[in-house]
Each structure stands twice: as structure tokens, then as C-alpha cells.
Design a protein around this motif. Structure first.
Motif, PDB file in Angstrom:
ATOM      1  N   ASP A  68     -11.872  16.378   3.788  1.00  0.00           N
ATOM      2  CA  ASP A  68     -12.992  15.457   3.953  1.00  0.00           C
ATOM      3  C   ASP A  68     -12.623  14.191   4.728  1.00  0.00           C
ATOM      4  OD1 ASP A  68     -11.494  14.052   2.097  1.00  0.00           O
ATOM      5  OD2 ASP A  68     -13.043  14.028   0.545  1.00  0.00           O
ATOM      6  N   GLY A  69     -11.407  14.140   5.272  1.00  0.00           N
ATOM      7  CA  GLY A  69     -11.004  12.987   6.069  1.00  0.00           C
ATOM      8  C   GLY A  69     -10.667  11.749   5.261  1.00  0.00           C
ATOM      9  N   ARG A  70     -10.399  11.913   3.961  1.00  0.00           N
ATOM     10  CA  ARG A  70     -10.034  10.795   3.093  1.00  0.00           C
ATOM     11  C   ARG A  70      -8.680  11.068   2.463  1.00  0.00           C
ATOM     12  NH1 ARG A  70     -14.208   8.439  -0.446  1.00  0.00           N
ATOM     13  NH2 ARG A  70     -12.537   6.958  -0.651  1.00  0.00           N
ATOM     14  N   CYS A  71      -7.853  10.055   2.387  1.00  0.00           N
ATOM     15  CA  CYS A  71      -6.540  10.156   1.735  1.00  0.00           C
ATOM     16  C   CYS A  71      -6.608   9.355   0.441  1.00  0.00           C
ATOM     17  CB  CYS A  71      -5.443   9.603   2.652  1.00  0.00           C
ATOM     18  SG  CYS A  71      -3.794   9.700   1.948  1.00  0.00           S
ATOM     19  N   ARG A  72      -6.299  10.024  -0.676  1.00  0.00           N
ATOM     20  CA  ARG A  72      -6.383   9.400  -1.994  1.00  0.00           C
ATOM     21  C   ARG A  72      -5.040   9.524  -2.713  1.00  0.00           C
ATOM     22  NH1 ARG A  72     -10.759  12.675  -1.168  1.00  0.00           N
ATOM     23  NH2 ARG A  72     -12.782  11.662  -1.093  1.00  0.00           N
ATOM     24  N   PRO A  73      -4.058   8.696  -2.358  1.00  0.00           N
ATOM     25  CA  PRO A  73      -2.749   8.806  -2.999  1.00  0.00           C
ATOM     26  C   PRO A  73      -2.830   8.620  -4.520  1.00  0.00           C
ATOM     27  CG  PRO A  73      -2.641   7.355  -1.096  1.00  0.00           C
ATOM     28  CD  PRO A  73      -4.086   7.638  -1.351  1.00  0.00           C
ATOM     29  N   PHE A  74      -2.172   9.503  -5.251  1.00  0.00           N
ATOM     30  CA  PHE A  74      -2.051   9.440  -6.711  1.00  0.00           C
ATOM     31  C   PHE A  74      -3.403   9.454  -7.420  1.00  0.00           C
ATOM     32  CE2 PHE A  74       1.618   7.263  -4.832  1.00  0.00           C
ATOM     33  CZ  PHE A  74       2.589   8.182  -5.195  1.00  0.00           C
ATOM     34  N   ASP A  75      -4.378  10.103  -6.848  1.00  0.00           N
ATOM     35  CA  ASP A  75      -5.726  10.182  -7.397  1.00  0.00           C
ATOM     36  C   ASP A  75      -5.994  11.617  -7.831  1.00  0.00           C
ATOM     37  OD1 ASP A  75      -8.670  10.614  -7.400  1.00  0.00           O
ATOM     38  OD2 ASP A  75      -8.771   8.605  -6.534  1.00  0.00           O
ATOM     39  N   MET A  76      -6.683  11.800  -8.935  1.00  0.00           N
ATOM     40  CA  MET A  76      -6.974  13.157  -9.404  1.00  0.00           C
ATOM     41  C   MET A  76      -7.855  13.928  -8.420  1.00  0.00           C
ATOM     42  SD  MET A  76      -9.598  12.399 -12.563  1.00  0.00           S
ATOM     43  CE  MET A  76     -10.040  14.081 -12.855  1.00  0.00           C
ATOM     44  N   ASN A  77      -8.566  13.219  -7.541  1.00  0.00           N
ATOM     45  CA  ASN A  77      -9.398  13.867  -6.535  1.00  0.00           C
ATOM     46  C   ASN A  77      -8.690  14.014  -5.192  1.00  0.00           C
ATOM     47  OD1 ASN A  77     -11.710  14.126  -8.222  1.00  0.00           O
ATOM     48  ND2 ASN A  77     -12.088  11.939  -7.942  1.00  0.00           N
ATOM     49  N   ALA A  78      -7.386  13.796  -5.167  1.00  0.00           N
ATOM     50  CA  ALA A  78      -6.625  13.909  -3.920  1.00  0.00           C
ATOM     51  C   ALA A  78      -6.698  15.337  -3.399  1.00  0.00           C
ATOM     52  CB  ALA A  78      -5.171  13.516  -4.158  1.00  0.00           C
TER      53      ALA A  78
ATOM     54  N   ALA B  45       4.975   3.668  -2.392  1.00  0.00           N
ATOM     55  CA  ALA B  45       5.423   5.049  -2.380  1.00  0.00           C
ATOM     56  C   ALA B  45       4.986   5.793  -1.124  1.00  0.00           C
ATOM     57  CB  ALA B  45       4.884   5.761  -3.626  1.00  0.00           C
ATOM     58  N   HIS B  46       5.536   6.967  -0.938  1.00  0.00           N
ATOM     59  CA  HIS B  46       5.139   7.820   0.173  1.00  0.00           C
ATOM     60  C   HIS B  46       3.675   8.224   0.010  1.00  0.00           C
ATOM     61  CE1 HIS B  46       5.921  10.254   3.649  1.00  0.00           C
ATOM     62  NE2 HIS B  46       5.517  11.355   3.026  1.00  0.00           N
TER      63      HIS B  46
ATOM     64  N   GLY C  17      -3.548   5.410   1.938  1.00  0.00           N
ATOM     65  CA  GLY C  17      -4.956   5.421   1.568  1.00  0.00           C
ATOM     66  C   GLY C  17      -5.798   4.540   2.474  1.00  0.00           C
ATOM     67  N   ASN C  18      -5.166   3.567   3.121  1.00  0.00           N
ATOM     68  CA  ASN C  18      -5.881   2.648   4.013  1.00  0.00           C
ATOM     69  C   ASN C  18      -5.776   3.030   5.480  1.00  0.00           C
ATOM     70  OD1 ASN C  18      -6.648   0.870   1.918  1.00  0.00           O
ATOM     71  ND2 ASN C  18      -4.619  -0.020   1.944  1.00  0.00           N
ATOM     72  N   ILE C  19      -4.608   3.514   5.899  1.00  0.00           N
ATOM     73  CA  ILE C  19      -4.396   3.745   7.334  1.00  0.00           C
ATOM     74  C   ILE C  19      -4.003   5.176   7.690  1.00  0.00           C
ATOM     75  CG2 ILE C  19      -3.762   1.339   7.709  1.00  0.00           C
ATOM     76  CD1 ILE C  19      -0.825   2.297   7.991  1.00  0.00           C
ATOM     77  N   GLY C  20      -3.787   6.021   6.704  1.00  0.00           N
ATOM     78  CA  GLY C  20      -3.353   7.383   6.984  1.00  0.00           C
ATOM     79  C   GLY C  20      -1.846   7.479   7.149  1.00  0.00           C
ATOM     80  N   HIS C  21      -1.371   8.667   7.420  1.00  0.00           N
ATOM     81  CA  HIS C  21       0.062   8.916   7.611  1.00  0.00           C
ATOM     82  C   HIS C  21       0.393   8.614   9.065  1.00  0.00           C
ATOM     83  CE1 HIS C  21       4.000  10.554   7.635  1.00  0.00           C
ATOM     84  NE2 HIS C  21       3.861  11.207   6.486  1.00  0.00           N
ATOM     85  N   SER C  22       1.050   7.504   9.287  1.00  0.00           N
ATOM     86  CA  SER C  22       1.299   7.058  10.654  1.00  0.00           C
ATOM     87  C   SER C  22       2.643   7.534  11.201  1.00  0.00           C
ATOM     88  CB  SER C  22       1.176   5.540  10.747  1.00  0.00           C
ATOM     89  OG  SER C  22       2.025   4.913   9.830  1.00  0.00           O
ATOM     90  N   ASN C  23       3.131   8.654  10.691  1.00  0.00           N
ATOM     91  CA  ASN C  23       4.306   9.337  11.236  1.00  0.00           C
ATOM     92  C   ASN C  23       5.491   8.385  11.363  1.00  0.00           C
ATOM     93  OD1 ASN C  23       6.034  11.134  12.546  1.00  0.00           O
ATOM     94  ND2 ASN C  23       4.409  12.036  13.756  1.00  0.00           N
ATOM     95  N   VAL C  24       6.069   8.232  12.542  1.00  0.00           N
ATOM     96  CA  VAL C  24       7.278   7.423  12.717  1.00  0.00           C
ATOM     97  C   VAL C  24       7.026   5.931  12.567  1.00  0.00           C
ATOM     98  CG1 VAL C  24       8.471   9.133  14.120  1.00  0.00           C
ATOM     99  CG2 VAL C  24       7.052   7.411  15.233  1.00  0.00           C
ATOM    100  N   ALA C  25       5.777   5.490  12.604  1.00  0.00           N
ATOM    101  CA  ALA C  25       5.460   4.077  12.376  1.00  0.00           C
ATOM    102  C   ALA C  25       5.308   3.786  10.885  1.00  0.00           C
ATOM    103  CB  ALA C  25       4.193   3.684  13.122  1.00  0.00           C
TER     104      ALA C  25
ATOM    105  N   ASP D 220       5.239   2.427   3.884  1.00  0.00           N
ATOM    106  CA  ASP D 220       5.000   3.534   2.970  1.00  0.00           C
ATOM    107  C   ASP D 220       6.196   4.485   2.857  1.00  0.00           C
ATOM    108  OD1 ASP D 220       2.983   5.871   4.888  1.00  0.00           O
ATOM    109  OD2 ASP D 220       4.746   4.745   5.432  1.00  0.00           O
ATOM    110  N   ARG D 221       7.382   4.000   3.019  1.00  0.00           N
ATOM    111  CA  ARG D 221       8.539   4.871   2.833  1.00  0.00           C
ATOM    112  C   ARG D 221       9.418   4.383   1.702  1.00  0.00           C
ATOM    113  NH1 ARG D 221       8.539   9.272   2.777  1.00  0.00           N
ATOM    114  NH2 ARG D 221      10.739   9.274   2.800  1.00  0.00           N
ATOM    115  N   ASP D 222       8.885   4.459   0.500  1.00  0.00           N
ATOM    116  CA  ASP D 222       9.640   4.235  -0.723  1.00  0.00           C
ATOM    117  C   ASP D 222      10.337   2.873  -0.803  1.00  0.00           C
ATOM    118  OD1 ASP D 222       8.865   6.848  -1.341  1.00  0.00           O
ATOM    119  OD2 ASP D 222      10.581   7.645  -0.298  1.00  0.00           O
ATOM    120  N   LEU D 223       9.608   1.835  -0.509  1.00  0.00           N
ATOM    121  CA  LEU D 223      10.130   0.487  -0.678  1.00  0.00           C
ATOM    122  C   LEU D 223       9.871   0.036  -2.103  1.00  0.00           C
ATOM    123  CD1 LEU D 223       8.728  -1.092   2.592  1.00  0.00           C
ATOM    124  CD2 LEU D 223      11.017  -0.214   2.223  1.00  0.00           C
TER     125      LEU D 223
END
Length: 173
Positions: A27-37, A114-115, A151-159, A165-168
């Protein structure tokens, strides 16, 4: 040192790339750690950070936004849960490594960036590994928040690493 990355996702119409069982959201939405992910979305982004020795930055009166205290790495090879997801034991080892390298206690951490891909495979693995490490390190409850910028910007790959979002980990005062 300068460190950064750029990712440009084209075409913009990601929904046409959705495949059942894949990592992309139907559906074009990213819901990290959400039961509807139901999956992640691809994001475009660019980011650059300046890395400098803390003593030098303090001496130069630089505006310090973050301090890297430790790191952990993971390459769990054949233990992986799937092509796009690590194993829980691999995640656990990298989190434990970062905390020990930083010389801190899990109960001093107040936020984990988190990732968090929003996938039914990856998020539970990451969450369970964090829960194991944090429950071994303290009996405290509800002291550390978890989130993912995806959840806000998507998976921006190498950026993604520059976006945060890389486990800070965030250490409380």
C-alpha cells in the motif's frame, strides 16, 4: 572526515514493483514495529556528516550533535533468516558488541534508532534481539523508546546511515 551517501529511487511508482512475499509494502506505507506492518517503501535521500575526534571538536568549540561511543557489526551468513533479514542471534551479537564497545549499560540507553523496515520478517527479529539484550542488562521497564526514520522517509539505501536508521543508540544524560 566526511561521510555520506546518496540514493535516488526511480521511477517514483514503487507500487508497480510490489511482489507477494517481498520487502516492499503493497500500500506504499512503511510502518516500522507496527502490527499492521506489511513492508517497506523505497526512499530517495542524501546526507553528509562530519566526523571529528571529540577532543578536537571540543577544543574547536564545534557544534556537536552526536558522539559515536561504540559500534557493532554483523555478517551472519548462513544463519540469516532470509536473503533480506538477519538472524536473531546475529542481531543480538551486533547490539551486544556495540553496547560493550561503548562501555555503557543497556539501562543508560533511552532511545534506539532501529533499522525497522516494517516487514513481518525483519522487525520481529530486531525487536526480539533488542529485548533480549535489554532484559539481561536491567530489570527496569519502559525506559527506552524504539523507532525508525523509515516510517517517514522510506528505506533510503546507502543514504540510510546518515539519516539515522542504522542501529544508532541514544544514551541518556
Amino acid at each position: 572526515a566526511l561521510a555520506g551517501g546518496i540514493s535516488l529511487t526511480l521511477p517514483d511508482d514503487q507500487l508497480s514493483f510490489y511482489q507477494e512475499g517481498g520487502i516492499l509494502s503493497p500500500d506504499g506505507r512503511c510502518r516500522p514495529f507496527d502490527m499492521n506492518a506489511s513492508g517497506t517503501i523505497l526512499g530517495s535521500g542524501v546526507g553528509v556528516v562530519i566526523l571529528k575526534n571529540l577532543n578536537d571538536a571540543q577544543k574547536d568549540k564545534d557544534n556537536i550533535l552526536a558522539v559515536i561511543k561504540g559500534c557493532g557489526i554483523n555478517n551472519d551468513g548462513s544463519e540469516k533468516a532470509g536473503f533480506v533479514a538477519p538472524s536473531q542471534s546475529g542481531q543480538r551479537r551486533s547490539i551486544d558488541m556495540a553496547i560493550k564497545d561503548a562501555g555503557i549499560s543497556p539501562d543508560s540507553i533511552t532511545y534506539v534508532e532501529a533499522h525497522g523496515t516494517g516487514t513481518k520478517l525483519g522487525d520481529p527479529i530486531e525487536f526480539s534481539a533488542l529485548r533480549e539484550i535489554f532484559s539481561e542488562g536491567t530489570r527496569r521497564k519502559n525506559f527506552c523508546a524504539i523507532g525508525s526514520v523509515k516510517g517517514n522517509i522510506g528505506h533510503s539505501n546507502v543514504a540510510a546511515g546518515v539519516a539515522g536508521d542504522r542501529d544508532l543508540v541514544g544514551v541518556g544524560a
